[in-house]
Design a protein around this motif. Structure first.
Motif, PDB file in Angstrom:
ATOM      1  N   ILE A   1     -29.308  14.614  -5.974  1.00 16.31           N
ATOM      2  CA  ILE A   1     -28.972  15.651  -6.954  1.00 16.31           C
ATOM      3  C   ILE A   1     -27.463  15.859  -7.025  1.00 16.31           C
ATOM      4  O   ILE A   1     -26.904  16.028  -8.126  1.00 16.31           O
ATOM      5  CB  ILE A   1     -29.689  16.972  -6.625  1.00 16.31           C
ATOM      6  N   ASP A   2     -26.788  15.844  -5.872  1.00 17.92           N
ATOM      7  CA  ASP A   2     -25.321  15.930  -5.886  1.00 17.92           C
ATOM      8  C   ASP A   2     -24.713  14.759  -6.646  1.00 17.92           C
ATOM      9  O   ASP A   2     -23.729  14.911  -7.378  1.00 17.92           O
ATOM     10  CB  ASP A   2     -24.772  15.969  -4.457  1.00 17.92           C
ATOM     11  N   PHE A   3     -25.305  13.576  -6.471  1.00 12.37           N
ATOM     12  CA  PHE A   3     -24.819  12.399  -7.203  1.00 12.37           C
ATOM     13  C   PHE A   3     -25.016  12.575  -8.714  1.00 12.37           C
ATOM     14  O   PHE A   3     -24.124  12.259  -9.508  1.00 12.37           O
ATOM     15  CB  PHE A   3     -25.561  11.151  -6.722  1.00 12.37           C
ATOM     16  N   ILE A   4     -26.185  13.095  -9.107  1.00  7.43           N
ATOM     17  CA  ILE A   4     -26.451  13.312 -10.529  1.00  7.43           C
ATOM     18  C   ILE A   4     -25.496  14.348 -11.110  1.00  7.43           C
ATOM     19  O   ILE A   4     -24.977  14.198 -12.220  1.00  7.43           O
ATOM     20  CB  ILE A   4     -27.923  13.741 -10.735  1.00  7.43           C
ATOM     21  N   LYS A   5     -25.276  15.431 -10.348  1.00  8.01           N
ATOM     22  CA  LYS A   5     -24.341  16.467 -10.802  1.00  8.01           C
ATOM     23  C   LYS A   5     -22.947  15.883 -11.029  1.00  8.01           C
ATOM     24  O   LYS A   5     -22.292  16.151 -12.041  1.00  8.01           O
ATOM     25  CB  LYS A   5     -24.262  17.602  -9.781  1.00  8.01           C
ATOM     26  N   LYS A   6     -22.490  15.087 -10.069  1.00  7.82           N
ATOM     27  CA  LYS A   6     -21.160  14.488 -10.169  1.00  7.82           C
ATOM     28  C   LYS A   6     -21.083  13.542 -11.374  1.00  7.82           C
ATOM     29  O   LYS A   6     -20.112  13.564 -12.141  1.00  7.82           O
ATOM     30  CB  LYS A   6     -20.843  13.723  -8.887  1.00  7.82           C
TER      31      LYS A   6
END
Length: 300
Positions: free
Chosen positions: A144-149
């Motif tokens: 999810i952090d990767f998607i947000k970034k």
């Protein structure tokens, strides 16, 4: 032929025991000596004589399968053979139990026969929910952090393209603060994922199981890790398409299930929790049917 993903052998045994006035938990026919083998055969015959016809067949089948262990020499191979025999007999026992309960087959979208206590059978494309897996997606530096970034970078890139279409004077006259707008768009995007995390935590608080199946026509099937026949960690990724669930309807959470006594705080809290659960799950029915599963499998 069935490929079992989940089988509650405790309920299967209970159904057989009540229906046939007997139950075989284990029947081994290993050869230690000729005298022992003879004695085991007599015991098997005595047990079988007291059981119903279905269980007699089951006993004989297990005896025949167990006899194949006599030619196995290594302990590891013997252990594997025992496991195969155990699963084979459980599968056969399910067929016997199934014949006794005669479950009602539920067509997709039809909840007419779903009274509590009814055994039902339904073949659906279910959504598999694994709360441990879902929560893991939201860990720091997780997917999810990767998607947000990645989403933030896309928003910034799109904003830069738009900005390039304006000259400095046009930007001044438009009054657009690109940095503020970019920050706002990223915050809106991040909030969508943060809201999902809140929903997952709320659902986990309402449902006391780590895994469950959900159908779009209002069936909630909680799963006990103990009865999986496959690694449940792989289930959401490895298995898909239509599967069959046989089980008992144990609860109906509906819009008409108001507590009778408004002064009963426990009933009121339970009703409120059920309403929240009903509103959060992705179904197209007013009622949510909770099913205690006996078996989940491919095939017929």
């Amino acid at each position: 032929m069935k490929q079992f993903l989940y089988l509650d052998i405790d309920i299967v045994n209970s159904i057989i025991a009540q229906s046939e006035q007997g139950l075989i938990q284990s029947l081994s026919n290993e050869q230690v000596s000729s005298d022992t083998e003879s004695d085991n055969s007599k015991k098997a015959a005595n047990i079988s004589a007291k059981l119903g016809g279905s269980l007699v067949k089951l006993a004989k089948a297990e005896a025949n399968l167990s006899g194949s262990l006599e030619s196995v020499e290594s302990s590891s191979s013997t252990s594997t053979s025992r496991e195969i025999i155990s699963k084979t007999m459980h599968d056969a026992a399910f067929d016997i139990a199934y014949s006794h309960i005669s479950p009602i087959k539920i067509v997709n979208g039809d909840q007419g026969a779903d009274d509590t206590g009814n055994y039902i059978e339904m073949t659906r494309v279910f959504d598999f929910v694994d709360f441990d897996y879902l929560e893991g997606l939201f860990e720091k530096e997780g997917i999810i952090d990767f998607i947000k970034k990645n989403t933030a970078e896309q928003i910034e890139a799109e904003a830069e393209k738009i900005k390039e279409e304006y000259n400095r004077e046009q930007l001044r006259k438009s009054g657009i603060n690109f940095k503020a707008e970019i920050k706002k768009a990223i915050a809106v995007s991040d909030k969508q994922f943060d809201d999902i995390a809140i929903i997952i935590r709320a659902l986990r608080g309402l449902i006391p199981y780590n895994r469950m199946l959900i159908s779009n026509d209002g069936y909630l099937i909680p799963l006990n890790t103990k009865y999986f026949r496959v690694d449940p960690i792989d289930l959401g990724f490895k298995y898909g398409g239509e599967i069959t669930c046989v089980g008992m309807v144990t609860n109906i959470i509906g819009e008409d299930t108001n507590p009778n006594d408004d002064k009963n705080i426990f009933a009121t809290l339970q009703f409120t929790a059920n309403e929240v659960l009903r509103s959060m799950l992705p179904t197209n029915q007013n009622n949510l049917c909770v099913v205690h599963p006996i078996a989940i499998y491919y095939g017929s």
